[in-house]
Design a protein around this motif. Structure first.
Motif, mmCIF file in Angstrom:
data_model
loop_
_atom_site.group_PDB
_atom_site.id
_atom_site.type_symbol
_atom_site.label_atom_id
_atom_site.label_comp_id
_atom_site.label_asym_id
_atom_site.label_seq_id
_atom_site.Cartn_x
_atom_site.Cartn_y
_atom_site.Cartn_z
ATOM 1 N N LEU A 45 0.796 -1.227 0.000
ATOM 2 C CA LEU A 45 0.000 0.000 0.000
ATOM 3 C C LEU A 45 0.831 1.280 0.000
ATOM 4 O O LEU A 45 0.354 2.323 -0.450
ATOM 5 N N VAL A 46 2.058 1.207 0.509
ATOM 6 C CA VAL A 46 2.899 2.402 0.577
ATOM 7 C C VAL A 46 4.115 2.257 -0.327
ATOM 8 O O VAL A 46 4.307 3.034 -1.255
ATOM 9 N N ASP A 47 4.941 1.266 -0.058
ATOM 10 C CA ASP A 47 6.183 1.110 -0.816
ATOM 11 C C ASP A 47 5.927 0.667 -2.253
ATOM 12 O O ASP A 47 6.754 0.911 -3.134
ATOM 13 N N GLY A 48 4.787 0.008 -2.493
ATOM 14 C CA GLY A 48 4.455 -0.453 -3.836
ATOM 15 C C GLY A 48 3.953 0.641 -4.762
ATOM 16 O O GLY A 48 3.786 0.422 -5.955
ATOM 17 N N VAL A 49 3.710 1.815 -4.227
ATOM 18 C CA VAL A 49 3.233 2.934 -5.043
ATOM 19 C C VAL A 49 4.421 3.490 -5.825
ATOM 20 O O VAL A 49 5.389 3.962 -5.237
ATOM 21 N N ASP A 50 4.326 3.411 -7.159
ATOM 22 C CA ASP A 50 5.412 3.902 -7.996
ATOM 23 C C ASP A 50 5.037 5.160 -8.786
ATOM 24 O O ASP A 50 5.855 5.716 -9.501
ATOM 25 N N GLY A 51 3.793 5.591 -8.662
ATOM 26 C CA GLY A 51 3.351 6.795 -9.359
ATOM 27 C C GLY A 51 3.025 6.583 -10.816
ATOM 28 O O GLY A 51 2.647 7.531 -11.507
ATOM 29 N N VAL A 52 3.143 5.349 -11.301
ATOM 30 C CA VAL A 52 2.843 5.047 -12.700
ATOM 31 C C VAL A 52 1.873 3.866 -12.766
ATOM 32 O O VAL A 52 0.718 4.019 -13.130
ATOM 33 N N GLU A 53 2.373 2.676 -12.419
ATOM 34 C CA GLU A 53 1.547 1.470 -12.453
ATOM 35 C C GLU A 53 0.642 1.375 -11.222
ATOM 36 O O GLU A 53 -0.398 0.734 -11.277
ATOM 37 N N HIS A 54 1.066 1.965 -10.140
ATOM 38 C CA HIS A 54 0.300 1.981 -8.884
ATOM 39 C C HIS A 54 0.381 3.407 -8.342
ATOM 40 O O HIS A 54 1.441 3.860 -7.921
#
Length: 162
Positions: A45-54
């Motif tokens: 939920l936090v570290d997986g956010v890449d601003g593109v795919e998530h």
């Protein structure tokens, strides 16, 4: 209240936000019993956010003193197949329900999506008419099955809402 991208520094705020939700809000968001966020789920939920795919959005309310309080989150995660689809989730603090926050967050979130995402595919609790209504406002919603508790939906973002 203001909106901004969810940051890695929001990890503790996200835990506090989740812990503040009612059991019913947690059940509707995670479609089951998710009393506390595990370290593994926080990583997604936090570290997986890449601003593109998530991508993830934080809604913060400005208190009289101190940093803003997290009152809502919205996220969009692109599907592996088909690449034109994405899962979506919006969560709002119980005390903010009925104020239109999710209705404001979802179009902003969708405006941040990468080109090529034309459909949302998600699962919604059948007894969550507010989520279904929110999804109907952004595109043409089609039910794709489900059971007595859950409904699988697809929202065509290229079609006008019904």
């Amino acid at each position: 209240m203001w909106l901004r991208p969810l940051r890695r520094s929001d990890r503790d705020a996200l835990v506090a936000f989740h812990d503040s939700l009612s059991h019913e809000s947690k059940r509707r968001r995670f479609l089951g019993d998710q009393e506390h966020l595990t370290p593994q789920l926080l990583d997604v939920l936090v570290d997986g956010v890449d601003g593109v795919e998530h991508i993830a959005l934080a809604a913060l309310a400005e208190p009289v003193d101190g940093p803003g309080q997290l009152v809502g989150t919205a996220r969009l995660a692109r599907a592996a197949h088909p690449r034109s689809a994405a899962d979506v989730a919006v969560t709002v603090r119980d005390s903010w329900h009925g104020r239109g926050l999710a209705t404001v967050m979802l179009p902003v979130l969708l405006s941040w999506r990468v080109p090529g995402i034309t459909h949302l595919r998600t699962v919604v609790a059948r007894n969550n008419p507010a989520s279904l209504a929110m999804l109907r406002r952004v595109g043409r919603l089609r039910e794709m099955g489900g059971d007595q508790d859950l409904v699988y939906v697809e929202v065509d973002l290229t079609a006008r809402p019904d």
